[in-house]
Write an enzyme that holds these catalytic residues in place. Structure first.
Site, PDB file in Angstrom:
ATOM      1  N   HIS A 267      -5.108  -0.090  -6.859  1.00 25.85           N
ATOM      2  CA  HIS A 267      -4.113   0.965  -7.115  1.00 25.85           C
ATOM      3  C   HIS A 267      -2.755   0.422  -7.548  1.00 25.85           C
ATOM      4  CE1 HIS A 267      -1.594   1.147  -3.291  1.00 25.85           C
ATOM      5  NE2 HIS A 267      -2.592   0.396  -2.861  1.00 25.85           N
TER       6      HIS A 267
ATOM      7  N   GLY B  72      -6.250  -3.959  -0.548  1.00 30.10           N
ATOM      8  CA  GLY B  72      -5.602  -5.264  -0.411  1.00 30.10           C
ATOM      9  C   GLY B  72      -5.484  -5.669   1.048  1.00 30.10           C
ATOM     10  N   THR B  73      -5.219  -4.707   1.914  1.00 32.06           N
ATOM     11  CA  THR B  73      -5.062  -5.009   3.341  1.00 32.06           C
ATOM     12  C   THR B  73      -6.368  -5.580   3.908  1.00 32.06           C
ATOM     13  OG1 THR B  73      -3.437  -3.244   3.568  1.00 32.06           O
ATOM     14  CG2 THR B  73      -4.505  -3.973   5.592  1.00 32.06           C
TER      15      THR B  73
ATOM     16  N   THR C 260     -21.906   0.295   2.077  1.00 31.07           N
ATOM     17  CA  THR C 260     -22.285   0.758   0.736  1.00 31.07           C
ATOM     18  C   THR C 260     -21.079   0.688  -0.194  1.00 31.07           C
ATOM     19  OG1 THR C 260     -23.954   2.168   1.710  1.00 31.07           O
ATOM     20  CG2 THR C 260     -23.270   2.712  -0.539  1.00 31.07           C
TER      21      THR C 260
ATOM     22  N   GLN D 129       0.486  -7.666  -5.759  1.00 32.65           N
ATOM     23  CA  GLN D 129       1.517  -7.168  -6.684  1.00 32.65           C
ATOM     24  C   GLN D 129       1.448  -7.861  -8.048  1.00 32.65           C
ATOM     25  OE1 GLN D 129       3.711  -4.682  -6.463  1.00 32.65           O
ATOM     26  NE2 GLN D 129       3.328  -4.130  -4.335  1.00 32.65           N
TER      27      GLN D 129
ATOM     28  N   ASN E 141       6.531  -7.974  -2.911  1.00 36.40           N
ATOM     29  CA  ASN E 141       6.507  -6.531  -3.174  1.00 36.40           C
ATOM     30  C   ASN E 141       7.863  -5.857  -3.036  1.00 36.40           C
ATOM     31  OD1 ASN E 141       5.685  -7.392  -0.429  1.00 36.40           O
ATOM     32  ND2 ASN E 141       5.989  -5.242   0.049  1.00 36.40           N
TER      33      ASN E 141
ATOM     34  N   CYS F 233       4.841   0.828   2.620  1.00 38.94           N
ATOM     35  CA  CYS F 233       4.200   0.790   3.943  1.00 38.94           C
ATOM     36  C   CYS F 233       5.232   0.715   5.054  1.00 38.94           C
ATOM     37  CB  CYS F 233       3.285  -0.420   4.075  1.00 38.94           C
ATOM     38  SG  CYS F 233       2.554  -0.914   2.563  1.00 38.94           S
TER      39      CYS F 233
END
Ligand code: PLP
Length: 381
Positions: free
Chosen positions: A204, A74-75, A240, A182, A154, A328
């Site tokens: 995730h 996501g970052t 890749t 989220q 979040n 985080c």
């Protein structure tokens, strides 16, 4: 502590991998390890898996496959959307707008862009964490080129009225990005209904693997590439592809969406039981976020007179895993910018816990966590 006695209620930090997604990934980590860019049939099998995952993800959010670009998280999706879009539009202006409660993945992009002469305005939120159309409108100036407002927060779970906010940006021809990390898999998300130009997601958070995400880019939006290198992702994102991760992400998202209504009901029931029990046992408890426009199963609760972090560690000793806020930020000792933005006092912010249930929790977990918190609170306070 084994998996049976553990109660994991920190699902906004990360989730357990879906067993079907895990199984779907395995072949691409072992026998089917080919590079999707290879021209031989072995490589083409991996390409087929990547493209069918792209189609499945597109269908889950009402996009076309050409609008989905795989990233590492996501970052990265947030960084790509914000930094590349801001730079691409810099001849029109160097002013960016975001809400005051964005994730650090957005806020720190804005700070980094300051070095290139960009300036930002952070739109305030009300005490429930909502951005109003009038406040967004007031934050925009003639040089504003990009608005980034998250779909769901979040820390407190508030869900914004993105279609309404997009209308405001659209009326000024300003590009709109939403961080939906989220929200995806937890509430209905359709890019046509939202009306956004760019949307970030991360596997995730919906029982997919870590280290893979995607960016939705509306076909008409001219977003330059972020990673330079080979011609992967139609030349927009070199590197890749994480084939196994992409396959797992698509499988996990499809599974979430297929039982979305049922999951929402279950999660709402857990949140209701947890809140009722806490209110009964700790009448001074305060719940943060919007009471109805919120993520199902996420509860932010502030308990006066205690340290949320101490409570978290005591719960940990009893096999209950929750959070004080964003994972985080867990090494930061500063008061959460989100709780500050909703005007919670620093004393209450310090006593705040985030409990985030998943479809794998149940009502009994909700009651056990509430009772354990209440027992510990009464000793601590
Ligand atoms: N945006 C929001 C709202 C989040 O909650 C998170 C993670 O907690 C991120 C972005 C970053 O996602 P990732 O961990 O995939 O980099």
């Amino acid at each position: 502590m084994d998996g049976k006695t553990r109660i994991y209620a920190d699902n906004a930090s990360t989730t357990e991998i879906d067993s079907l997604a895990f199984e779907a990934m395995l072949p691409y980590l072992q026998d089917k390890y080919s590079n999707p860019s290879s021209l031989h049939s072995f490589g083409r099998a991996a390409r087929k898996a990547v493209e069918s995952a792209r189609l499945e993800i597109a269908e889950c959010i009402g996009a076309t496959p050409q609008e989905i670009f795989f990233t590492s998280c996501g970052t990265e999706s947030d960084n790509w959307a914000i930094k590349s879009m801001a730079k691409a539009l810099s001849e029109k202006g160097k002013h960016l707008v975001a809400s005051a409660i964005e994730h650090k993945a957005v806020l720190n992009c804005l700070s980094a862009l300051e070095q290139d002469g960009f300036a930002e305005t952070l739109v305030p939120v009300d005490s429930c964490g909502l951005v109003s159309k009038s406040n967004l409108s007031a934050a925009m100036i003639s040089g504003t080129t990009l608005v980034s407002i998250m779909l769901a927060n979040n820390e407190i779970g508030t869900v914004q009225d993105i279609p309404g906010l997009v209308e405001v940006a659209r009326s000024r021809k300003v590009v709109f990005h939403t961080d939906a990390v989220q929200a995806i898999g937890h509430i209905p998300v359709n890019v046509a209904v939202l009306g956004v130009d760019l949307l970030s997601a991360s596997a995730h958070k919906f029982n997919g693997p870590k280290g893979v995400g995607f960016l939705f880019k509306r076909n008409e939006v001219l977003l330059p590439s972020f990673m330079n290198g080979g011609y992967q992702e139609a030349g927009f994102r070199a590197g890749t592809e994480n084939v196994a991760g992409i396959v797992g992400m698509a499988c996990a998202l499809k599974n979430h969406i297929s039982s979305l209504a049922e999951n929402i009901n279950r999660l709402e029931s857990m949140a209701f039981r947890f809140k009722s029990r806490i209110s009964e046992k700790i009448p001074a408890a305060i719940f943060n976020g919007h009471p109805t426009q919120c993520l199902p199963g996420m509860v932010s609760v502030s308990l006066p007179g205690i340290s949320g972090e101490s409570l978290l560690h005591l719960l940990d000793l009893k096999g209950i895993y929750v959070s004080t806020g964003a994972a985080c930020n867990s090494k930061d000792t500063v008061v959460s910018h989100v709780l500050r933005a909703i005007n919670l006092s620093d004393a209450l912010s310090t006593g705040t816990l985030r409990v985030s249930f998943s479809k794998d929790n149940n009502d009994e977990d909700a009651v056990t966590i509430a009772d354990t918190i209440a027992g510990l609170y009464n000793k601590l306070a």
